[in-house]
Design a protein around this motif. Structure first.
Motif, PDB file in Angstrom:
ATOM      1  N   THR A  31      -7.522 -10.076  -2.156  1.00  0.00           N
ATOM      2  CA  THR A  31      -6.542  -9.020  -1.909  1.00  0.00           C
ATOM      3  C   THR A  31      -7.243  -7.740  -1.478  1.00  0.00           C
ATOM      4  O   THR A  31      -6.843  -7.089  -0.506  1.00  0.00           O
ATOM      5  N   SER A  32      -8.288  -7.387  -2.167  1.00  0.00           N
ATOM      6  CA  SER A  32      -9.046  -6.181  -1.826  1.00  0.00           C
ATOM      7  C   SER A  32      -9.683  -6.303  -0.443  1.00  0.00           C
ATOM      8  O   SER A  32      -9.588  -5.392   0.382  1.00  0.00           O
ATOM      9  N   VAL A  33     -10.307  -7.437  -0.178  1.00  0.00           N
ATOM     10  CA  VAL A  33     -10.943  -7.658   1.127  1.00  0.00           C
ATOM     11  C   VAL A  33      -9.881  -7.684   2.225  1.00  0.00           C
ATOM     12  O   VAL A  33     -10.083  -7.127   3.311  1.00  0.00           O
ATOM     13  N   GLY A  34      -8.736  -8.313   1.959  1.00  0.00           N
ATOM     14  CA  GLY A  34      -7.648  -8.360   2.933  1.00  0.00           C
ATOM     15  C   GLY A  34      -7.155  -6.976   3.306  1.00  0.00           C
ATOM     16  O   GLY A  34      -6.895  -6.682   4.480  1.00  0.00           O
ATOM     17  N   ARG A  35      -7.013  -6.107   2.326  1.00  0.00           N
ATOM     18  CA  ARG A  35      -6.603  -4.717   2.603  1.00  0.00           C
ATOM     19  C   ARG A  35      -7.624  -4.021   3.488  1.00  0.00           C
ATOM     20  O   ARG A  35      -7.271  -3.329   4.440  1.00  0.00           O
ATOM     21  N   MET A  62      -9.841 -16.909  -0.585  1.00  0.00           N
ATOM     22  CA  MET A  62     -10.211 -15.757   0.252  1.00  0.00           C
ATOM     23  C   MET A  62      -9.407 -15.800   1.542  1.00  0.00           C
ATOM     24  O   MET A  62      -8.821 -14.799   1.951  1.00  0.00           O
ATOM     25  N   THR A  63      -9.364 -16.970   2.174  1.00  0.00           N
ATOM     26  CA  THR A  63      -8.597 -17.102   3.413  1.00  0.00           C
ATOM     27  C   THR A  63      -7.123 -16.865   3.150  1.00  0.00           C
ATOM     28  O   THR A  63      -6.464 -16.116   3.878  1.00  0.00           O
ATOM     29  N   GLY A  94      -2.642 -13.706   4.018  1.00  0.00           N
ATOM     30  CA  GLY A  94      -1.392 -13.285   3.401  1.00  0.00           C
ATOM     31  C   GLY A  94      -1.238 -11.778   3.376  1.00  0.00           C
ATOM     32  O   GLY A  94      -0.178 -11.237   3.675  1.00  0.00           O
ATOM     33  N   ARG A  95      -2.313 -11.094   3.004  1.00  0.00           N
ATOM     34  CA  ARG A  95      -2.269  -9.631   2.935  1.00  0.00           C
ATOM     35  C   ARG A  95      -2.004  -9.035   4.310  1.00  0.00           C
ATOM     36  O   ARG A  95      -1.168  -8.152   4.478  1.00  0.00           O
ATOM     37  N   LEU A 102       2.660  -4.027   0.941  1.00  0.00           N
ATOM     38  CA  LEU A 102       2.324  -3.021  -0.046  1.00  0.00           C
ATOM     39  C   LEU A 102       2.901  -1.672   0.373  1.00  0.00           C
ATOM     40  O   LEU A 102       2.928  -1.338   1.552  1.00  0.00           O
ATOM     41  N   ASP A 103       3.333  -0.910  -0.595  1.00  0.00           N
ATOM     42  CA  ASP A 103       3.797   0.442  -0.360  1.00  0.00           C
ATOM     43  C   ASP A 103       2.626   1.225   0.250  1.00  0.00           C
ATOM     44  O   ASP A 103       1.521   1.197  -0.300  1.00  0.00           O
ATOM     45  N   PRO A 104       2.849   1.929   1.363  1.00  0.00           N
ATOM     46  CA  PRO A 104       1.735   2.674   2.000  1.00  0.00           C
ATOM     47  C   PRO A 104       1.047   3.657   1.049  1.00  0.00           C
ATOM     48  O   PRO A 104      -0.164   3.847   1.132  1.00  0.00           O
ATOM     49  N   ASP A 105       1.794   4.271   0.122  1.00  0.00           N
ATOM     50  CA  ASP A 105       1.172   5.183  -0.827  1.00  0.00           C
ATOM     51  C   ASP A 105       0.215   4.457  -1.753  1.00  0.00           C
ATOM     52  O   ASP A 105      -0.843   4.974  -2.103  1.00  0.00           O
ATOM     53  N   LEU A 106       0.577   3.230  -2.153  1.00  0.00           N
ATOM     54  CA  LEU A 106      -0.303   2.452  -3.001  1.00  0.00           C
ATOM     55  C   LEU A 106      -1.546   2.022  -2.244  1.00  0.00           C
ATOM     56  O   LEU A 106      -2.636   1.993  -2.787  1.00  0.00           O
ATOM     57  N   ARG A 107      -1.365   1.664  -0.969  1.00  0.00           N
ATOM     58  CA  ARG A 107      -2.512   1.230  -0.146  1.00  0.00           C
ATOM     59  C   ARG A 107      -3.533   2.346  -0.042  1.00  0.00           C
ATOM     60  O   ARG A 107      -4.709   2.122  -0.185  1.00  0.00           O
TER      61      ARG A 107
END
Length: 190
Positions: A56-60, A127-128, A133-134, A181-186
C-alpha cells in the motif's frame, strides 16, 4: 597464483572475485528471505497482510510519481494499463495487456521482477496486488485485484484481473478490494 596472471586459482583481493552480486540481487534476496520467514512463522495469510501494508505504501509512492508525470489527472483504464506495463518493465517484469474495458483490465506476465526467487513466495504477489489496486483505485475510485495465475505459485506466467467497478460478483478467494484514498489522507501519509 591469482586470476590476474591468467591462471585459475584463488584471488588475492576480494575486489578481484567474479561474484554475481549487486545491490539489486541483494535486495531481492533479502526481500525473498524476509517473505519466506514471514510465511514460515506466521503463515501465508498473515504474511500477505504484512506485505499488503508495504505494498500500500509503495503503491501510493508509485501512483504519486506517475500522476505527477502524467498531468495530475485521473487516468482512464487504457492509460492505467499502460502505467502497469511500464512500471513492471522498469523493475524487471514482462507484463502485457490482455484486455481493457471500462470495468476490467486483464494483464499477463512472462517474467517476475523477483525472477526465480519468487518461487514458493506467494506473499510477494501481494506487492503487485497492492500496487495495482492502489493505483487503479486512486484513479477510478475502486479496484478489485484477482491473481488468477502467478509465477510464485508455479504457473508458467501470471494472469491478473483488475476490476474497476464494485458491481457484479464480490471478491473471489484471494481477491483484494481497494478504494480511492481521501486526498487529505494521501498528503498526510494516512
Amino acid at each position: 597464483m591469482s586470476r590476474l596472471s591468467g591462471e585459475p586459482g584463488p584471488v588475492e583481493h576480494p575486489s578481484e572475485a567474479d561474484l554475481d552480486l549487486d545491490a539489486d540481487l541483494f535486495m531481492r534476496k533479502m526481500l525473498r528471505d524476509l517473505t519466506g520467514l514471514l510465511q514460515d512463522v506466521v503463515g501465508l495469510d498473515e504474511a500477505e497482510g504484512y506485505i499488503n501494508s508495504v505494498g500500500t505504501s509503495v503503491g501510493r509512492w508509485i501512483e504519486d510519481k506517475y500522476r505527477a508525470e502524467m498531468g495530475g489527472q485521473d487516468l482512464d483504464p487504457t492509460r492505467i494499463a499502460e502505467v502497469f506495463v511500464d512500471l513492471k518493465r522498469r523493475i524487471g517484469g514482462d507484463f502485457y495487456v490482455i484486455s481493457v474495458t471500462d470495468d476490467c483490465i486483464t494483464l499477463g506476465n512472462r517474467a517476475c521482477p523477483f525472477g526465480d526467487m519468487a518461487q514458493g513466495r506467494d506473499a510477494l504477489c501481494m506487492m503487485t496486488s497492492n500496487v495495482f489496486g492502489r493505483i487503479a483505485a486512486d484513479h477510478t475510485g475502486y479496484a478489485r485485484v484477482e491473481l488468477h495465475e502467478t509465477i510464485a505459485r508455479g504457473d508458467a506466467g501470471c494472469r491478473i484481473a483488475i476490476h474497476l467497478s464494485p458491481d457484479g460478483a464480490g471478491p473471489s478467494d484471494g481477491a483484494r478490494e481497494y478504494f480511492r484514498l481521501d486526498p487529505d489522507l494521501r498528503e498526510n501519509g494516512g
